[in-house]
Design an enzyme around this catalytic site. Structure first.
Site, short mmCIF file in Angstrom:
data_model
loop_
_atom_site.label_atom_id
_atom_site.label_comp_id
_atom_site.label_asym_id
_atom_site.label_seq_id
_atom_site.Cartn_x
_atom_site.Cartn_y
_atom_site.Cartn_z
N ASP A 481 -81.47 28.06 41.02
CA ASP A 481 -80.78 26.80 41.34
C ASP A 481 -79.56 27.05 42.22
O ASP A 481 -79.08 28.19 42.35
CB ASP A 481 -80.38 26.14 40.01
CG ASP A 481 -80.21 24.64 40.09
OD1 ASP A 481 -80.22 24.10 41.21
OD2 ASP A 481 -80.07 24.01 39.03
N ASP A 551 -84.02 16.02 41.76
CA ASP A 551 -83.59 15.76 40.38
C ASP A 551 -84.02 14.37 39.94
O ASP A 551 -83.87 14.02 38.77
CB ASP A 551 -82.06 15.87 40.27
CG ASP A 551 -81.63 17.30 40.03
OD1 ASP A 551 -82.51 18.13 39.73
OD2 ASP A 551 -80.42 17.58 40.14
C1 DGJ Z 1 -79.85 20.94 38.94
C2 DGJ Z 1 -81.34 21.07 38.85
O1 DGJ Z 1 -81.96 20.40 39.89
C3 DGJ Z 1 -81.78 20.55 37.49
O2 DGJ Z 1 -83.17 20.55 37.41
C4 DGJ Z 1 -81.16 21.39 36.43
O3 DGJ Z 1 -81.66 22.70 36.52
C5 DGJ Z 1 -79.65 21.38 36.58
N1 DGJ Z 1 -79.23 21.72 37.89
C6 DGJ Z 1 -79.02 22.34 35.61
O4 DGJ Z 1 -77.69 22.47 35.80
#
Ligand code: DGJ
Length: 748
Positions: A481, A551
């Site tokens: 990430d 997200d």
């Molecule tokens: C952003 C990601 O896109 C989410 O899926 C998740 O992993 C969060 N960060 C966790 O902080």
């Protein structure tokens, strides 16, 4: 596929079954562009395509003495310079020691060969066999500076694709400062094009936007340190009136994950200049004697039969010639991720309960997301301290991964290697490792700072920490990430005049770390992520075969996001999950079936606690998983056709279809956004089938069972009309907002 060179006219013709690309060395030694588009028969002389006026053009400098009208400003060019008469946007600007930015790079030599040269430290498309493509390299030389620019063009046997990049070498004694050094430029003669690009924001990534091109300049860019969710590094020229199934498109995609610039400029004679590369904004690069700078690659694709054809070529090309490693052609496991189920609030017991239920329903991989390390109980601390949080996970990631493994599920883990919270042991020990400017307070975003991955010691530290965990635990998947954009772009290891190199050096550092880890752990399936799709680009796909698309897990919003993303990137590369309702990003309620019917077209998974759904929903999940397992090869690696767009007709209906190679199987997804009272007869159209094959459809909502492909594609699939006076709740559901159908079409 061939590359012709005509030494009399100094013309190069790159040609395959589908496309032609023609370049001419102009009388001045500059490189002229003559043509890119549908294949042309080869001729010995294409000079008629030149745009030279037969008279003097007022206020336009002439480059060849005595030749009226020979003006760089009106000629179509391949890699235009600044300062000698072309007033449009240049491909490069080089500051010299004497303060001048005027250069004189002229044709010096060329080479044609059967391979594709590789770029150092950058992601790139590659060949499996040298005979898949041919490359033309043209060297331009500025004799005064003793410096060369090398332009590479690769044409492929099986794709309407040209890949290009540019390098510069300084053989002179004085340093050169690159203030701008783009990857490519092309000037296209007047034609009725619009600009298409993919724009958005966090949770609304890659929406399709079409803009008219007038006599002005349009810039699509990122200054965020990442390719960004705001603008993807992709543009397409679209013939006015073209659509998914017809008309001309020229796509250009940059294989790069950092700041980029794509420009489209219509000049005063209606030529369209397009160029793309590293964003010159806050960029400069000092090239010392004997040093080379390589610009990232662009992938140019041409279609004269609509946008679907363009996308299908990008998909196949990226699946075969960009994505690497064991997972390249392998169907992906069905995963469950705990992020939306627990956020930071979990312990080992909670995780195990989620995993047990998921396993019972058929899920294959459990992914532990953010919150398992350091003091990470929220987003204010812990990021950077890459060791297990034993108060949450008493036996650590090591113990948990073994437990999950013993349950018969694979285990995956989340990391965010590029970042640090100030409240960590790592930051307390090494505050200088974060991007920040001396004596100024760095700007936080999600309470975190960006580590300077341009520094070798930072990369070594991260490599050591991450690889230790990967070696000690049973890990078969990593989610990488990255949750903020860059600010305070200043590196402690670069002298003042080199600070313009920081952002690009950062991205090179990210690539270096990814290369080391993916090479050392070839069995691990890596998924790239950046707060969803803030870095969904071809650069990332070189290292990691899939990317968390957004997200936003709301099925309705995902229709737009996945539709837009599919314009360039393969379906197998798009992480897509079923999550809980009301949806956490939009508050919208959709049925568990519609959520899956959208997520099926991607790297499929779940992101909710399956212990908290009804028995009916659990039965649906079981059926969804069985369906996906039966069809995942087709769903992830078939040929994708978009049919009805969420960006047209008021976002009423969306449909798309995946068809296998021999056209014997297809899965059609049909989605209705808003229900209409007393509707007319409902229909959907297939695409990509063989018109002469007989197909069978078994679906309770469809009238009839056996059809020829032509009828399914051209007359459509007629749905049973549901009466308006129905009181049957199942029927009402089919009438309602956000209803959807998945239709399997099989050759008999
Ligand atoms: C952003 C990601 O896109 C989410 O899926 C998740 O992993 C969060 N960060 C966790 O902080």
């Amino acid at each position: 596929m061939n590359i012709f060179f005509n030494s009399n006219n100094m013309e190069f013709h790159l040609q395959n079954d589908k496309i032609s690309y023609i370049i001419k060395v102009l009388g001045t030694g500059d490189l002229g562009h003559l043509y890119f588009g549908k294949r042309l028969n080869h001729r010995e002389n294409f000079s008629n395509m030149l745009q030279i006026f037969e008279h003097q053009v007022p206020y336009t400098p002439e480059q060849i003495d005595g030749v009226s009208g020979f003006a760089l400003d009106t000629l179509k060019q391949e890699f235009p310079a600044f300062g000698t008469g072309d007033y449009r946007e240049p491909a490069y600007v080089i500051l010299q020691e004497n303060g001048s930015r005027v250069t004189d790079y002229k044709f010096s030599k060329y080479e044609i060969f059967n391979r594709k040269p590789s770029l150092k430290g950058l992601p790139q498309t590659y060949l499996e066999n040298d005979d898949e493509a041919k490359t033309l390299q043209i060297t331009l030389k500025d004799k005064h500076l003793n410096s060369e620019i090398i332009l590479s063009y690769t044409i492929y046997k099986n794709y309407p694709i040209i890949t290009r990049n540019s390098n510069i070498i300084n053989n002179g004694s004085s340093p050169l400062t690159l203030e701008r050094f783009l990857s490519f430029n092309m000037d296209i003669p007047q034609k009725n094009y619009e600009l298409m690009h993919l724009s958005g924001a966090w949770a609304r990534e890659r929406h399709v936007v079409t803009t008219p091109i007038n006599q002005n300049r349009i810039s699509i860019d990122s200054k965020r340190g990442a390719s960004s969710s705001n603008n993807n590094p992709f543009i397409a020229l679209k013939e006015i009136g073209a659509d998914e199934f017809k008309g001309e498109y020229i796509g250009v995609n940059l294989v790069y994950s950092g700041n980029f610039l794509a420009q489209v400029e219509k000049d005063h004679y209606d030529n369209i200049r397009i160029n793309m590369g590293i964003n010159p904004f806050n960029f400069s690069w000092i090239l010392e004697k004997d040093e080379t700078f390589e610009a990232p690659e662009v992938v140019m694709c041409y279609s004269d039969s609509g946008l679907n054809t363009l996308s299908q070529n990008y998909h196949k090309f990226y699946q075969n010639n960009l994505i690497r490693g064991e997972w390249k052609h392998k169907a992906r496991p069905i995963l469950i991720n705990n992020w939306e189920a627990t956020y930071f609030d979990f312990d080992e017991d909670k995780i195990v309960q989620i995993a047990i239920k998921a396993k019972e329903l058929g899920v294959e991989l459990f992914v532990l997301d953010d919150g398992w390390f350091g003091t990470r109980n929220g987003d204010t601390s812990g990021l950077g301290d890459w060791w297990s949080n034993l108060s949450k996970l008493p036996s650590g990631v090591e113990g948990l991964s073994k437990k999950i493994d013993e349950m018969g599920m694979k285990f995956g883990l989340w990391f965010e290697p590029e970042m640090v919270n100030p409240d960590t042991d790592l930051y307390r020990q090494h505050p200088e490792w974060a991007l920040s400017i001396p004596n100024r307070k760095p700007t936080l975003s999600r309470n975190q700072l960006t580590l300077d991955l341009g520094r070798a010691e930072v990369r070594d530290y991260l490599y050591e920490k991450l690889s230790k965990i990967l070696r000690e635990s049973k890990i078969s998947y990593i989610k990488w990430d990255m949750n903020r954009n860059m600010t305070d772009v200043w590196s402690g290891v670069l002298e003042g005049k080199r600070q313009g190199e920081t952002a690009h050096r950062y991205i090179l550092g990210v690539y270096d770390l990814m290369e080391r880890l993916t090479t050392e752990f070839p069995h691990i399936l890596f998924e790239s992520c950046a707060g969803g799709g803030n870095r969904f680009d071809a650069g990332m796909l070189y290292y990691m075969p899939q990317i968390w698309t957004s997200d936003d897990t709301d099925a309705v919003e995902r229709l737009k996001i996945q539709y837009g993303t599919s314009i360039i990137y393969p379906i197998s590369s798009m992480g897509a999950h079923v999550s809980a309702v009301p949806n956490h990003q939009t508050g919208r309620i959709t049925s568990i079936d519609t959520r899956a019917n959208v997520a099926f077209f991607g790297a499929f998974g779940y992101e909710l606690d399956l212990n908290h759904i009804t028995d009916d929903e659990a039965n649906s999940v079981k059926r969804q998983i069985e369906f996906f397992k039966e069809n995942r090869e087709l769903l992830q690696f078939g040929t994708f056709h978009r049919i009805e767009s969420p960006f047209e007709n008021g976002f009423q209906n969306v449909s798309w279809i995946m068809v296998n190679k021999d056209q014997s199987e297809a899965i059609l997804g049909v989605y209705r956004i808003h229900s209409i009272p007393n509707p007319s007869f409902d229909k959907a159209f297939a695409a990509g089938l063989n018109p002469d094959f007989k197909y069978k459809i078994e679906h309770e909502d469809i009238l009839g069972e056996i059809f020829y492909g032509d009828e399914l594609m051209y007359s459509g699939i007629k749905f049973r009309k549901i009466g308006i006076d129905t009181h049957d709740s199942k029927n009402l559901e089919k009438l309602g907002d956000y209803s959807s159908k998945i239709i399997k079409i099989t050759k008999i």
